[in-house]
Design a protein around this motif. Structure first.
Motif, PDB file in Angstrom:
ATOM      1  N   GLY A  41       0.337  -0.061  -0.151  1.00 40.69           N
ATOM      2  CA  GLY A  41       0.147   0.613  -1.287  1.00 40.69           C
ATOM      3  C   GLY A  41      -1.221   0.947  -1.521  1.00 40.69           C
ATOM      4  O   GLY A  41      -1.063   0.761  -3.134  1.00 40.69           O
ATOM      5  N   LEU A  42      -2.362   1.270  -1.454  1.00 41.86           N
ATOM      6  CA  LEU A  42      -3.257   2.113  -1.874  1.00 41.86           C
ATOM      7  C   LEU A  42      -3.480   3.661  -1.507  1.00 41.86           C
ATOM      8  O   LEU A  42      -3.113   4.443  -0.959  1.00 41.86           O
ATOM      9  N   PRO A  43      -3.348   3.972  -2.986  1.00 42.98           N
ATOM     10  CA  PRO A  43      -3.137   5.637  -2.570  1.00 42.98           C
ATOM     11  C   PRO A  43      -4.602   6.071  -1.983  1.00 42.98           C
ATOM     12  O   PRO A  43      -6.013   5.266  -1.323  1.00 42.98           O
ATOM     13  N   THR A  44      -3.778   6.980  -1.017  1.00 44.72           N
ATOM     14  CA  THR A  44      -5.214   7.566   0.179  1.00 44.72           C
ATOM     15  C   THR A  44      -6.296   9.033  -0.198  1.00 44.72           C
ATOM     16  O   THR A  44      -5.948   8.730  -1.527  1.00 44.72           O
ATOM     17  N   PHE A  45      -7.630   8.855  -0.177  1.00 42.74           N
ATOM     18  CA  PHE A  45      -8.956  10.438  -0.732  1.00 42.74           C
ATOM     19  C   PHE A  45      -7.484  11.039  -1.374  1.00 42.74           C
ATOM     20  O   PHE A  45      -8.464  11.934  -1.587  1.00 42.74           O
TER      21      PHE A  45
END
Ligand code: BV8
Length: 283
Positions: A41-45
């Protein structure tokens, strides 16, 4: 005979040849990127995740940004610390930790600062944090003061838990510099996130650990998991491993994201979600 249903995204032959090579391998690297944590659930760069409010994350991950607007940069990192603690490691983090316990010659080179590999009990001696971690904070004055601490609770004051300040529509409270965390040791300089910003060199000890691994012998394989492999010197380890005899195995959602330096015979590319593919590859 009824063949096992081919896995989504995994060609049975490729899987077999990968497993055969892995089972013969004793010295393996894995270069880990934001795609490994995407399923948590963490956004990528890059791509949609690359924007925070109206700022390109990369432009905030610099000493210049911090010197120009420490408050904005602290709010960016405080939000990411908060987010990272809200999510859980996924099966790929656990599968890599399990491989480390089984294979003493395995080293994970992580570009991720989210702490998820650590929370999946990845053995610390086999996890090289190339770009630091959100949960170390340190004094801006590295030379004289040099204070550094592990810290999970520091919040840039402005943010109430439920505000999604990554949404540009949510007004960003202006946090005065005197509300930003000051080094508890020298009490003169601000604390900063213990991550490596663009233009900063990677931690000496980590660079040393990777060099020692490379110098200790050949490399049987490097897995390149969930990374666009564009940031150096991290991405350079792929070619370094190749030069030591490694075959390359890429796990990525996007078949266009292949490491620079081209494709070699014997490389594997498994397209799909790391959280699904990595446990299958390492079982
Ligand atoms: C250095 C921590 C020199 C912070 C990060 C000009 C000036 C200064 C330096 C440079 C310059 N030009 C070039 C450089 C070098 C620079 C660099 O490489 N720039 C790039 C942009 C060209 N490098 C540096 O500055 C490094 N330091 O060179 O110092 C020096 C030397 C000696 C002495 C003094 C100085 C430091 C770089 C470290 C920067 N810090 N992170 C923070 O997190 O806030 S980098 C950051 O971005 C990440 O750590 C990571 O490394 C990178 C993002 O890459 P990825 O992890 O790959 O994520 P991305 O979103 O790009 O891709 C996700 C991938 O996953 C995609 O391929 C996608 O398809 C895939 N995916 C998505 N979902 C999934 C998936 N795959 C599988 N499953 C899914 N579900």
């Amino acid at each position: 005979s009824s063949s096992t249903a081919p896995d989504a995204g995994i060609d049975a032959e490729d899987l077999a040849s990968f497993h055969e090579h892995l089972n013969k391998s004793t010295r393996v690297l894995a270069l880990l990127g934001a795609g490994l944590s995407a399923s948590s659930g963490l956004p990528t760069f890059r791509g949609a995740g690359g924007l925070w409010r109206t700022h390109d994350s990369v432009s905030l991950a610099t000493p210049e940004a911090f010197n120009t607007d420490s408050s904005l940069v602290w709010q960016f990192y405080s939000y990411r610390r908060h987010m990272a603690l809200q999510v859980q490691p996924n099966p790929a983090h656990y599968a890599l930790a399990k491989l480390a316990r089984k294979m003493p010659g395995f080293q994970a080179l992580s570009q991720n600062v989210d702490g998820l590999s650590q929370r999946a009990d990845h053995p610390p001696g086999q996890l090289q944090l190339l770009h630091g971690t959100l949960f170390e904070v340190r004094c801006m004055d590295r030379g004289r003061c040099g204070h550094s601490e592990t810290n999970f609770v520091l919040q840039a004051k402005q943010q109430s838990k439920d505000l999604d300040i990554s949404d540009v529509k949510v007004p960003l409270a202006s946090v005065k510099t005197h509300d930003l965390p000051v080094c508890p040791k020298c009490k003169q300089y601000l604390l900063r996130p213990g991550v490596v910003w663009f233009g900063e060199s990677l931690p000496e000890q980590v660079l040393d650990n990777v060099d020692k691994f490379m110098d200790a012998g050949g490399v049987d394989m490097i897995m390149v998991i969930g990374t666009s492999a564009k940031v150096y010197p991290a991405a350079g380890y792929i070619e370094d491993a190749r030069a030591k005899g490694a075959r390359v195995c890429v796990v990525n959602m996007d078949e266009n994201d292949r490491p620079a330096g081209g494709w070699k015979k014997g490389d594997w590319f498994f397209k799909g979600d790391a959280a699904t593919l990595v446990p299958r590859l390492l079982e």
